[in-house]
Design an enzyme around this catalytic site. Structure first.
Site, PDB file in Angstrom:
ATOM      1  N   LYS A   7     -13.902  65.640   5.957  1.00 15.77           N
ATOM      2  CA  LYS A   7     -13.534  67.026   6.308  1.00 15.77           C
ATOM      3  C   LYS A   7     -12.586  67.022   7.502  1.00 15.77           C
ATOM      4  O   LYS A   7     -11.555  67.684   7.487  1.00 15.77           O
ATOM      5  CB  LYS A   7     -14.784  67.817   6.671  1.00 15.77           C
ATOM      6  N   ASN A   8     -12.927  66.239   8.538  1.00 10.76           N
ATOM      7  CA  ASN A   8     -12.156  66.313   9.783  1.00 10.76           C
ATOM      8  C   ASN A   8     -10.853  65.549   9.718  1.00 10.76           C
ATOM      9  O   ASN A   8     -10.093  65.533  10.690  1.00 10.76           O
ATOM     10  CB  ASN A   8     -13.022  65.845  10.958  1.00 10.76           C
ATOM     11  N   CYS A  63     -17.628  79.321  17.992  1.00  4.73           N
ATOM     12  CA  CYS A  63     -18.481  78.950  16.851  1.00  4.73           C
ATOM     13  C   CYS A  63     -19.886  78.739  17.392  1.00  4.73           C
ATOM     14  O   CYS A  63     -20.151  78.943  18.569  1.00  4.73           O
ATOM     15  CB  CYS A  63     -17.942  77.706  16.173  1.00  4.73           C
ATOM     16  N   ARG A  71     -15.004  77.553  21.959  1.00  3.91           N
ATOM     17  CA  ARG A  71     -14.155  76.438  21.511  1.00  3.91           C
ATOM     18  C   ARG A  71     -12.746  76.703  22.057  1.00  3.91           C
ATOM     19  O   ARG A  71     -11.877  77.173  21.358  1.00  3.91           O
ATOM     20  CB  ARG A  71     -14.155  76.353  19.979  1.00  3.91           C
ATOM     21  N   ASP A 110     -21.022  64.626  16.322  1.00  2.01           N
ATOM     22  CA  ASP A 110     -21.365  65.189  15.013  1.00  2.01           C
ATOM     23  C   ASP A 110     -22.546  64.484  14.373  1.00  2.01           C
ATOM     24  O   ASP A 110     -23.107  64.988  13.396  1.00  2.01           O
ATOM     25  CB  ASP A 110     -20.156  65.105  14.065  1.00  2.01           C
ATOM     26  N   ARG A 169     -19.907  74.034   4.616  1.00  2.26           N
ATOM     27  CA  ARG A 169     -18.611  73.897   5.298  1.00  2.26           C
ATOM     28  C   ARG A 169     -18.179  72.432   5.367  1.00  2.26           C
ATOM     29  O   ARG A 169     -16.995  72.126   5.410  1.00  2.26           O
ATOM     30  CB  ARG A 169     -18.692  74.461   6.722  1.00  2.26           C
TER      31      ARG A 169
HETATM   32  C1  EPZ Z   1     -13.196  68.123  16.316  1.00  2.00           C
HETATM   33  O1  EPZ Z   1     -13.353  69.399  16.913  1.00  2.00           O
HETATM   34  C2  EPZ Z   1     -14.067  68.130  15.077  1.00  2.00           C
HETATM   35  N1  EPZ Z   1     -13.591  69.172  14.149  1.00  2.00           N
HETATM   36  C3  EPZ Z   1     -15.515  68.405  15.467  1.00  2.00           C
HETATM   37  O2  EPZ Z   1     -16.309  68.334  14.284  1.00  2.00           O
HETATM   38  C4  EPZ Z   1     -15.970  67.312  16.431  1.00  2.00           C
HETATM   39  O3  EPZ Z   1     -17.281  67.569  16.854  1.00  2.00           O
HETATM   40  C5  EPZ Z   1     -15.018  67.270  17.638  1.00  2.00           C
HETATM   41  O4  EPZ Z   1     -13.655  67.088  17.195  1.00  2.00           O
HETATM   42  C6  EPZ Z   1     -15.352  66.138  18.596  1.00  2.00           C
HETATM   43  O5  EPZ Z   1     -15.295  64.913  17.904  1.00  2.00           O
HETATM   44  C7  EPZ Z   1     -12.531  68.916  13.375  1.00  2.00           C
HETATM   45  O6  EPZ Z   1     -11.924  67.857  13.453  1.00  2.00           O
HETATM   46  C8  EPZ Z   1     -12.122  69.992  12.413  1.00  2.00           C
HETATM   47  P1  EPZ Z   1     -12.320  68.629  20.699  1.00  2.00           P
HETATM   48  P2  EPZ Z   1     -12.370  69.860  18.123  1.00  2.00           P
HETATM   49  O7  EPZ Z   1     -11.063  69.385  20.875  1.00  2.00           O
HETATM   50  O8  EPZ Z   1     -11.001  69.349  17.858  1.00  2.00           O
HETATM   51  C9  EPZ Z   1     -13.239  70.918  24.743  1.00  2.00           C
HETATM   52  C10 EPZ Z   1     -17.986  68.990  12.785  1.00  2.00           C
HETATM   53  O9  EPZ Z   1     -19.213  69.149  12.884  1.00  2.00           O
HETATM   54  N2  EPZ Z   1     -11.862  71.445  24.619  1.00  2.00           N
HETATM   55  O10 EPZ Z   1     -12.267  67.127  20.724  1.00  2.00           O
HETATM   56  O11 EPZ Z   1     -12.549  71.301  18.333  1.00  2.00           O
HETATM   57  C11 EPZ Z   1     -14.144  71.476  23.649  1.00  2.00           C
HETATM   58  O12 EPZ Z   1     -14.677  72.722  24.031  1.00  2.00           O
HETATM   59  C12 EPZ Z   1     -17.056  69.492  13.870  1.00  2.00           C
HETATM   60  O13 EPZ Z   1     -17.423  68.395  11.819  1.00  2.00           O
HETATM   61  C13 EPZ Z   1     -11.329  72.182  25.672  1.00  2.00           C
HETATM   62  O14 EPZ Z   1     -11.981  72.419  26.698  1.00  2.00           O
HETATM   63  O15 EPZ Z   1     -13.017  69.053  19.323  1.00  2.00           O
HETATM   64  C14 EPZ Z   1     -15.207  70.424  23.529  1.00  2.00           C
HETATM   65  O16 EPZ Z   1     -16.169  70.633  24.543  1.00  2.00           O
HETATM   66  C15 EPZ Z   1     -17.806  70.174  14.996  1.00  2.00           C
HETATM   67  N3  EPZ Z   1     -10.065  72.669  25.549  1.00  2.00           N
HETATM   68  C16 EPZ Z   1     -14.454  69.127  23.831  1.00  2.00           C
HETATM   69  O17 EPZ Z   1     -13.244  69.513  24.483  1.00  2.00           O
HETATM   70  C17 EPZ Z   1      -9.309  72.433  24.432  1.00  2.00           C
HETATM   71  O18 EPZ Z   1      -8.137  72.887  24.395  1.00  2.00           O
HETATM   72  C18 EPZ Z   1     -14.078  68.322  22.603  1.00  2.00           C
HETATM   73  O19 EPZ Z   1     -13.383  69.186  21.758  1.00  2.00           O
HETATM   74  C19 EPZ Z   1      -9.868  71.681  23.388  1.00  2.00           C
HETATM   75  C20 EPZ Z   1     -11.146  71.184  23.503  1.00  2.00           C
END
Ligand code: EPZ
Length: 420
Positions: free
Chosen positions: A22-23, A116, A121, A305, A397
């Site tokens: 998915k990711n 979410c 997010r 995850d 999802r």
């Molecule tokens: C991706 O989400 C994945 N989703 C998530 O999978 C996964 O948990 C996550 O990466 C971490 O590995 C997809 O790829 C579609 P991040 P993403 O940006 O990109 C903070 C699942 O269950 N942050 O690495 O949203 C954020 O709040 C899902 O399959 C900021 O502060 O994750 C989080 O605390 C859930 N500012 C941390 O960084 C930003 O601009 C990591 O988020 C972006 C992120």
């Protein structure tokens, strides 16, 4: 609302083919906008989030439709640069389209993606990086109005290795002039898959999997046929199912290198886990032993995850296992539901302490989010009696058909469609 009915207590035995990731497929679907051509995606999972991405592509004037088992996308006819609020809210990761639309159109209008279940997010790193590349972004009334007459390559440093921000910047940089280097980039395998897809379309991207990714912009891209990587979190889920219920399973197509932190902990708990070019074999006899503390971290650390499903697997282990969730603020929502099944879990902030219990009992439980819902399935397999799991739209999802996959591993689980 559909529900899952699980009769627990039986050991698992069997083989399952692991679905596409998915990711990985979600950013790749956004990247098809850069090709302006026909793309055929093989091994693409049929998920609600993929359906949402298809609707976004269609709303932009592109063609996207299943042709048998292939998802065919043709973005040549793109004629819009806006994504509606409704579509943006359907899927948390829809922000990933921003970089690609900017690179293709020079402008983009979309609403802030919804938060979410895991908490806020934010996308501040996405926006700061795009501004570094020359985008002008006005935030007004929950909407982002972006223009980028010319995206120019340069070094962009991420304060945290955000997966989504890394992907958005890779896509925007393909439309930029000159070379972009993304420093402190996320290193997840899905980032590597995105790089390989972009290069199959004629891009010049290198370094994915390391903390420094280089993108040579300005190349006209074209279509391709691409096979999406296997879903490492789905694989981790089914390994945890075998650890939870006991059993002997084979995950066809899984790549153990993508989840070595998970398999290392399962071995420590007493499971025999071996990976080869065909997949992963996992044999778990008897109750698990408690593990060293499980701390979630950006790849190659333990994946956030997989935190919920591993927690579900250790509910009957001998001893105490401590979890520390360092990526998301609100990722213990499955704990209260697991407690209804007799689990002994104490949460304090980012820490959850799991003390193994002799038995779990089936109970009516509710999915709180995607991976929390999968954790309920994992726990239910080890519980005595029947567990009824509701609000399984969350699970849909990210899992193509979790009941089908667990049944192929010998689980007694059925999906009861709404209205029965
Ligand atoms: C991706 O989400 C994945 N989703 C998530 O999978 C996964 O948990 C996550 O990466 C971490 O590995 C997809 O790829 C579609 P991040 P993403 O940006 O990109 C903070 C699942 O269950 N942050 O690495 O949203 C954020 O709040 C899902 O399959 C900021 O502060 O994750 C989080 O605390 C859930 N500012 C941390 O960084 C930003 O601009 C990591 O988020 C972006 C992120």
């Amino acid at each position: 609302m559909s529900q899952l009915l699980v009769e627990g207590g039986g050991r698992l035995h069997g083989e399952v083919r692991i679905q596409g990731a998915k990711n990985s497929v979600l950013p790749i679907l956004a990247a098809t906008l850069l090709a302006g051509d026909r793309v055929e995606l093989q091994g693409c999972p049929r998920l609600r989030d993929v359906d949402a991405s298809i609707r976004i592509l269609q709303s932009l004037g592109c063609r996207a439709a299943w042709e048998g088992d292939v998802l065919a996308v043709d973005t040549a006819a793109l004629n819009r640069c806006e994504i509606s609020d409704i579509l943006m809210r359907e899927m948390r990761s829809s922000a990933i389209f921003l970089g690609a639309i900017l690179a293709r159109c020079g402008r983009a209008d979309l609403s802030y993606p919804g938060g979410c279940e895991l908490g806020p997010r934010p996308i501040d790193l996405h926006l700061a990086g795009l501004r570094d590349l020359g985008a002008e972004i006005r935030e007004e009334g929950g909407f982002l109005h972006c223009t980028a007459a010319r995206l120019r390559g340069r070094e962009v440093v991420l304060s945290i290795p955000s997966v989504g921000a890394t992907e958005n910047l890779m896509l925007a940089a393909c439309g930029g002039e000159g070379v972009t280097v993304i420093s402190n980039a996320a290193r997840e395998p899905e980032i590597v898959d995105l790089q390989e897809f972009l290069n199959a379309c004629g891009a010049r991207v290198s370094g994915a999997g390391s903390s420094a990714i280089s993108v040579e912009g300005g190349h006209a891209l074209h279509g391709c046929t691409y096979r999406v990587m296997p879903d490492r979190i789905a694989a981790a889920t089914y390994l945890c199912a075998a650890a939870s219920a006991g059993g002997d399973i084979f995950l066809r197509g899984a790549n153990e290198q993508h989840l070595s932190t998970v398999t290392a902990l399962l071995r420590e708990a007493g499971c025999s886990v071996t990976g080869d070019s065909a997949g992963i074999t996992c044999i778990c006899q008897g109750p698990l032993l408690a593990m060293r503390p499980v701390r979630t971290a950006p790849y190659p650390g333990f994946p956030t995850d997989a935190q919920a499903v591993l927690m579900a697997a250790v509910l009957r282990s001998r001893g105490v296992t401590v979890f520390e969730e360092n990526i998301f603020e609100n990722r213990y929502r499955h704990v209260d539901e697991l407690a209804r099944m007799g689990a002994n879990i104490r949460v304090a902030g980012r820490i959850a302490v799991v003390t193994g219990v002799e038995t779990l009992h089936g109970a009516p439980v509710r999915c709180t989010d995607l991976r929390g819902g999968a954790a309920l399935c994992v726990a239910a397999l080890a519980a005595e009696g029947q567990t009824r799991i509701s609000e399984i739209c969350h699970i849909d999802r990210g899992y193509e058909d979790i009941a089908r996959d667990l049944r192929s591993l010998g689980a007694n689980i059925i999906r009861e469609e709404a209205g029965h």
